[in-house]
Design a protein around this motif. Structure first.
Motif, PDB file in Angstrom:
ATOM      1  N   LEU A 108      85.520 -20.153 -30.284  1.00  0.00           N
ATOM      2  CA  LEU A 108      85.207 -18.993 -29.445  1.00  0.00           C
ATOM      3  C   LEU A 108      83.721 -18.639 -29.484  1.00  0.00           C
ATOM      4  O   LEU A 108      83.176 -18.173 -28.480  1.00  0.00           O
ATOM      5  CB  LEU A 108      86.054 -17.790 -29.849  1.00  0.00           C
ATOM      6  CG  LEU A 108      87.530 -17.878 -29.481  1.00  0.00           C
ATOM      7  CD1 LEU A 108      88.287 -16.675 -30.023  1.00  0.00           C
ATOM      8  CD2 LEU A 108      87.726 -17.998 -27.980  1.00  0.00           C
ATOM      9  N   VAL A 112      83.002 -18.505 -25.564  1.00  0.00           N
ATOM     10  CA  VAL A 112      82.758 -17.185 -24.959  1.00  0.00           C
ATOM     11  C   VAL A 112      81.342 -17.124 -24.376  1.00  0.00           C
ATOM     12  O   VAL A 112      81.184 -16.788 -23.201  1.00  0.00           O
ATOM     13  CB  VAL A 112      83.048 -16.040 -25.952  1.00  0.00           C
ATOM     14  CG1 VAL A 112      82.639 -14.702 -25.373  1.00  0.00           C
ATOM     15  CG2 VAL A 112      84.530 -16.018 -26.327  1.00  0.00           C
ATOM     16  N   HIS A 131      86.028 -15.801 -19.505  1.00  0.00           N
ATOM     17  CA  HIS A 131      85.203 -15.039 -20.446  1.00  0.00           C
ATOM     18  C   HIS A 131      85.888 -13.713 -20.792  1.00  0.00           C
ATOM     19  O   HIS A 131      85.988 -13.351 -21.973  1.00  0.00           O
ATOM     20  CB  HIS A 131      83.831 -14.796 -19.809  1.00  0.00           C
ATOM     21  CG  HIS A 131      82.842 -14.111 -20.692  1.00  0.00           C
ATOM     22  ND1 HIS A 131      82.197 -14.738 -21.722  1.00  0.00           N
ATOM     23  CD2 HIS A 131      82.371 -12.834 -20.685  1.00  0.00           C
ATOM     24  CE1 HIS A 131      81.375 -13.892 -22.314  1.00  0.00           C
ATOM     25  NE2 HIS A 131      81.468 -12.722 -21.710  1.00  0.00           N
ATOM     26  N   MET A 134      89.074 -14.074 -22.972  1.00  0.00           N
ATOM     27  CA  MET A 134      88.864 -14.444 -24.369  1.00  0.00           C
ATOM     28  C   MET A 134      88.541 -13.234 -25.249  1.00  0.00           C
ATOM     29  O   MET A 134      88.651 -13.315 -26.472  1.00  0.00           O
ATOM     30  CB  MET A 134      87.768 -15.505 -24.487  1.00  0.00           C
ATOM     31  CG  MET A 134      88.257 -16.879 -24.080  1.00  0.00           C
ATOM     32  SD  MET A 134      87.088 -18.172 -24.487  1.00  0.00           S
ATOM     33  CE  MET A 134      86.148 -18.231 -22.978  1.00  0.00           C
ATOM     34  N   VAL A 137      91.448 -12.132 -27.455  1.00  0.00           N
ATOM     35  CA  VAL A 137      91.709 -13.192 -28.438  1.00  0.00           C
ATOM     36  C   VAL A 137      90.687 -13.092 -29.566  1.00  0.00           C
ATOM     37  O   VAL A 137      91.037 -13.161 -30.747  1.00  0.00           O
ATOM     38  CB  VAL A 137      91.663 -14.588 -27.772  1.00  0.00           C
ATOM     39  CG1 VAL A 137      91.819 -15.694 -28.803  1.00  0.00           C
ATOM     40  CG2 VAL A 137      92.721 -14.702 -26.684  1.00  0.00           C
TER      41      VAL A 137
END
Length: 167
Positions: A108, A112, A131, A134, A137
């Motif tokens: 990530l 990201v 984007h 995420m 998450v």
């Protein structure tokens, strides 16, 4: 044949500093992300680019790029200096969860910022959607990381947290 790096007892000072800088930047990114979303939505509605160059937006962009750059540095440190071993008596399921969380956090830390950069500089809406998706998450994984460190420290009485704080 490469030499094997023996596992240190604690993280290096540079690794610790980078860890906490990245943690601070990620928190800042999560907080400033809403401003970025508002500026982007205004751009989509009216093609007004003025909001996309606002200092908060630029800080968000530079923050994301910094996270990715620091992640590269941290991976280099992990490879060159090694990292402390997991506690020997740690349950296998906990080791798996900790390792999986770290791997996904690193993924990530690249995906990201990359998806944000593609959305912003390439004006790719799908990248912006990815984007945005995420974000929760990342929040959950950061939460798991923190809870895991606190669980290790207070419940299991291991040195896992201490070796990122001092040692």
């Amino acid at each position: 044949m490469s030499a094997t790096v023996s596992a240190p007892k604690s993280y290096s000072t540079v690794h610790k500093v980078l860890h906490w800088i990245v943690a601070a930047i990620i928190i800042e990114q999560l907080l400033l992300g809403e401003y970025m979303s508002e500026a982007w939505q205004a751009f989509e509605r009216s093609a007004d680019v003025s909001g996309l160059s606002a200092p908060v937006v630029l800080l968000h962009i530079w923050g994301g790029l910094s996270v990715a750059a620091f992640a590269v540095w941290r991976l280099f440190l992990r490879k060159s200096n090694g990292v402390p071993e997991t506690p020997k008596d740690e349950p296998a399921a906990l080791k798996f969860a900790a390792n999986a969380t770290h791997v996904v956090l690193y993924v990530l830390m690249f995906l990201v910022p990359l998806s944000g950069a593609v959305a912003y500089f390439g004006v790719v809406e799908t990248a912006g959607d990815v984007h945005t998706l995420m974000k929760p998450v990342l929040i959950v994984l950061v939460g798991l990381h923190v809870v895991g460190a606190l669980y290790q420290h207070f419940w299991l009485k291991s040195d896992v947290l201490k070796r990122m704080l001092n040692g």
